[in-house]
Motif scaffolding. Structure first.
Motif, short mmCIF file in Angstrom:
data_model
loop_
_atom_site.label_atom_id
_atom_site.label_comp_id
_atom_site.label_asym_id
_atom_site.label_seq_id
_atom_site.Cartn_x
_atom_site.Cartn_y
_atom_site.Cartn_z
N MET A 1 -19.45 72.06 117.63
CA MET A 1 -18.52 73.35 117.28
C MET A 1 -18.61 73.65 115.70
N SER A 2 -18.88 74.73 115.19
CA SER A 2 -18.63 75.20 113.99
C SER A 2 -17.27 75.34 113.70
N GLU A 3 -16.88 75.02 112.42
CA GLU A 3 -15.41 75.58 111.73
C GLU A 3 -15.15 76.59 111.38
N THR A 4 -16.30 77.14 110.88
CA THR A 4 -16.44 78.59 110.27
C THR A 4 -15.48 79.69 111.15
N VAL A 5 -14.71 80.38 110.57
CA VAL A 5 -13.51 81.40 111.17
C VAL A 5 -14.10 82.58 110.36
N ILE A 6 -14.34 83.76 111.05
CA ILE A 6 -14.62 84.91 110.64
C ILE A 6 -13.17 85.87 110.87
N GLY A 7 -13.35 86.85 110.19
CA GLY A 7 -12.30 87.80 110.24
C GLY A 7 -12.80 89.26 111.04
N SER A 15 -15.67 99.10 114.20
CA SER A 15 -15.44 97.73 114.08
C SER A 15 -16.12 97.06 112.95
N CYS A 16 -15.51 95.87 112.41
CA CYS A 16 -15.85 95.49 111.24
C CYS A 16 -15.54 93.88 111.33
N VAL A 17 -16.74 93.18 110.63
CA VAL A 17 -16.61 91.67 110.42
C VAL A 17 -16.72 91.18 109.09
N SER A 18 -15.94 90.34 108.76
CA SER A 18 -16.02 89.68 107.24
C SER A 18 -15.84 88.24 106.93
N LEU A 19 -16.24 87.65 106.29
CA LEU A 19 -16.25 86.05 105.88
C LEU A 19 -15.92 85.67 104.50
N HIS A 20 -14.84 85.02 104.25
CA HIS A 20 -14.80 84.30 103.13
C HIS A 20 -15.33 83.02 103.02
N ILE A 21 -16.47 82.59 102.09
CA ILE A 21 -16.80 81.46 102.04
C ILE A 21 -17.58 81.28 100.68
N ASN A 22 -17.27 80.42 100.09
CA ASN A 22 -17.87 79.76 98.83
C ASN A 22 -17.09 80.73 97.70
N GLY A 136 -26.82 82.10 110.90
CA GLY A 136 -27.87 81.20 111.50
C GLY A 136 -27.11 79.92 112.33
N HIS A 137 -25.67 80.21 112.60
CA HIS A 137 -25.12 79.05 113.37
C HIS A 137 -24.49 79.57 114.10
N PRO A 138 -23.68 78.90 115.39
CA PRO A 138 -22.56 79.56 116.25
C PRO A 138 -21.43 79.81 115.52
N ILE A 139 -20.65 80.93 116.19
CA ILE A 139 -19.40 81.15 115.62
C ILE A 139 -18.34 81.27 116.88
N ASP A 140 -17.47 80.52 116.86
CA ASP A 140 -16.73 80.72 118.10
C ASP A 140 -14.95 80.85 117.55
N LYS A 141 -14.82 80.75 116.29
CA LYS A 141 -13.50 80.98 115.77
C LYS A 141 -13.32 82.38 115.05
N ALA A 142 -11.92 83.04 115.38
CA ALA A 142 -11.85 84.44 114.70
C ALA A 142 -10.37 84.55 114.64
N VAL A 143 -10.07 85.38 113.50
CA VAL A 143 -8.68 86.03 113.40
C VAL A 143 -9.35 87.45 113.62
N ILE A 144 -8.04 87.93 114.50
CA ILE A 144 -8.76 89.66 114.94
C ILE A 144 -7.38 90.33 114.66
N GLN A 379 -7.08 85.62 105.84
CA GLN A 379 -6.26 84.79 106.82
C GLN A 379 -7.18 83.75 107.47
N ALA A 380 -8.39 84.11 108.10
CA ALA A 380 -9.30 83.04 108.69
C ALA A 380 -9.66 82.05 107.74
N ALA A 381 -9.86 82.30 106.65
CA ALA A 381 -10.19 81.22 105.58
C ALA A 381 -9.04 80.32 105.26
N MET A 382 -7.74 80.61 105.28
CA MET A 382 -6.55 79.90 105.49
C MET A 382 -6.33 78.84 106.59
N LEU A 383 -6.99 79.59 107.77
CA LEU A 383 -6.76 78.52 108.95
C LEU A 383 -7.92 77.71 109.11
#
Length: 614
Positions: A1-7, A15-22, A136-144, A379-383
């Protein structure tokens, strides 16, 4: 399972989706290359499901198969006035099934019935699939994100839709809070000086205001207000109604019974609204709309549009004012006014806000449609546990608007969670049975600051039954009140002997009460402190009297003294019955009654060594 969390910003319109990474915020484009995804679901003749931009295009051709504005139906009952008002403008079928709105789609081989939750799931599934394709990998965690004024039903439906789509939701984040996070991040706001900000979040379907206090990296949400049914679609509907009246008066034609024409009209009016944000006038052109005219042109000016929407625009300013009053701040205390949501592009909106704040410069986003998703990503990056998502911690604190508690058997309030307690939180108190072999306990749940529970706001009731038979005062029930990170209040009761449990979930969002009511509740308690002290003393005497009489009667019965001391036994029974109907205005009578009964029974109590006496 990926630990990456999207917003995810699951919006009414888009609807819109964002990611904080690097150490960077990025919008994740969908498979069509768009930065935002229209919140549209289209069903083909073969019942295949299409979501997003293509669904919106196909809905223009077959409007009865294209579903939109789903968020406005989420968690609502069919007889809700807001739902009924919406049905006037929606071209697809919505029917009443057990007082729940159900979207009906007539397929080629079968009729589909879909809940709003199911349609939200389709949108979230697309977001999930597109995000996974992009990363390029599964995403199963999110902040909505959700409107601050979403109630428990709306929040729980959102959570259920996300679970159905394959997401674990780490947090439901209020939209204005997300916008503030995005602003503070984008503008590198730092320093230890305390300042106040106001977020004005006007989207396609909802309006939220939040007042925040920032000091260093800490953000405290002082108060929110808003309306779950006020946004850009309502402005569109005003234009639609305006054009309908012109068509009726000038062309003797109403399009309201023609779904396809109503869909086209809605599109034209939405486009006109957008044009009027950059131009002083435009023309709504309806080609082949009615058989007697090849083309109908209806000019509309910005001033005309502003006059049509004047009342709704004014409501947003009233809500801003109300929110400031609630948190005991003036408009001069606000350092930054942050605008988010696509509808804040309307010039009149910006002018009215600026005028309200005496010409203060407004803080705008380059892309107001994306800032809420970006805040969710922060917020997703914090969690997140993914090292690549590490972010300089910004602490966000939400608090309870008013105290929460339960009433006891003499209507005195037991405060479990005090006003301004940071969320999430939990508190437990213990209740013991009052009567012999008591089989059930009922807990009335209140919100407010008064000692007399009935003068507070009633939220709901929890009843636990089949209690273990026991003498009065010998069976205990632990009552726990908790508010989770998603603003959902749960009250649970557990009998300590058998461990039997019962719980109830209560709507605890600021949307359940107007902020004027919240402010008035605090003032009311302050102004009636003497009255509350009087009630508290009365409740103590009344509670003692009832417990003393009930336990005396129990001892009379257990020791075979009911006939020997019949007068005392009968007077105890009568006192219990009489006292239930006595209020604080009868404090002298209740005190007199208590003294009489104690004087009468005390010698007997000592002689026969009564047990479990209060």
């Amino acid at each position: 399972m990926s630990e990456t969390v999207i917003g995810i910003d699951l919006g009414t319109t888009n609807s819109c989706v964002s990611l904080h990474i690097n150490n960077k915020l990025k919008i994740l484009e969908n498979n069509e290359g768009g930065r935002i995804t229209p919140s549209y679901v289209f069903f083909t003749d073969q019942n295949a499901v299409i979501v997003g931009q293509y669904a919106k295009r196909m809905a223009d051709v077959k409007p009865e198969y294209g579903i939109y504005e789903i968020k406005r139906l989420v968690g609502r009952k069919f007889d809700d006035p807001y739902v009924k008002n919406n049905l006037t403008y929606l071209p697809f079928q919505v029917k009443n099934i057990s007082n729940e709105p159900a979207i009906i789609i007539q397929g080629k081989n079968q009729i589909l019935k879909k809940r709003p939750q199911d349609l939200c799931t389709y949108i979230l599934e697309k977001i999930k699939n597109d995000s996974e394709a992009k990363l390029g990998h599964p995403i199963d965690k999110a902040v909505i994100t959700v409107p601050a004024y979403f109630n428990i039903a709306q929040r729980e439906v959102t959570l259920a839709a996300a679970r159905q789509a394959g997401f674990t939701v780490l947090k439901l984040l209020n939209e204005p809070t997300a916008a503030a996070l995005s602003y503070y991040y984008e503008n590198k706001c730092s320093g230890d000086e305390q300042s106040y900000s106001l977020v004005y979040d006007l989207g396609g379907g909802t309006f939220d205001v939040a007042v925040l206090r920032k000091k260093g990296s800490d953000i405290d949400i002082l108060g929110v207000d808003g309306e779950t049914h006020l946004g850009g679609h309502d402005f569109d509907n005003l234009l639609v109604e305006h054009v309908c009246q012109i068509l009726i008066s000038k062309y003797n034609y109403t399009p309201k019974n023609d779904r396809r024409n109503m869909r086209r009209l809605h599109n034209e009016c939405e486009e006109a609204k957008k044009i009027l944000s950059i131009c002083e006038d435009t023309t709504i052109i309806l080609n082949a709309f009615i058989t007697t005219h090849n083309s109908i042109e209806i000019p509309i000016t910005r001033t005309e549009f502003e006059n049509l929407a004047k009342t709704l625009f004014g409501q947003t300013i009233e809500i801003v004012d109300r929110c400031l009053i609630k948190v005991n701040l003036t408009k001069n205390d606000i350092k930054e006014v942050i605008l988010s949501g696509g509808s804040t592009r309307i010039p009149k909106i910006q002018t009215m806000i600026s005028d309200y704040f005496d010409g203060k410069k407004l803080c705008k986003f380059v892309n107001p449609d994306e800032c809420v998703a970006e805040g969710a990503a922060i917020q997703a990056a914090m969690l997140s546990k993914d090292p690549a998502q590490e972010i300089s911690q910004i602490k966000v604190t939400d608090v309870t608007a008013l105290s929460l508690g339960i009433s006891n058997f003499v209507d005195a309030m037991t405060f479990l969670i005090k006003r301004n307690t940071p969320i999430p939180t939990s508190s437990t108190t213990k209740r013991i049975t009052v009567y012999n072999n008591q089989t059930n306990m009922t807990f009335d749940i209140y919100e407010g600051e008064r000692v007399d529970a009935k003068k507070n706001h009633f939220l709901g009731v929890l009843e636990i039954s089949d209690l273990t038979p026991a003498p009065p005062g010998q069976c205990a029930v632990a009552v726990t009140m908790s508010i989770d990170q998603n603003g959902i209040l749960t009250v649970s009761a557990r009998e300590t002997v058998s461990n039997k449990t019962k719980d109830v979930k209560i709507a605890y969002t600021r949307g359940t009460r107007s902020d004027t009511e919240v402010r008035n509740a605090v003032v009311d308690a302050r102004e009636n402190q003497v009255e509350d002290e009087r009630f508290n003393k009365f409740a103590e005497v009344k509670g003692y009297l009832i417990k003393y009489c009930v336990r005396s009667m129990y001892n009379f019965e257990q020791k075979g003294l009911t006939m020997t001391y019949k007068e005392a036994y009968d007077k105890c029974a009568e006192a219990v019955k009489t006292s239930k109907n006595l209020g604080v205005e009868d404090e002298q009578e209740i005190t007199k009654l208590k003294n009489e009964l104690v004087s009468l029974c005390s010698p007997i109590e000592k002689k026969y060594k009564f047990v479990n006496m209060p």
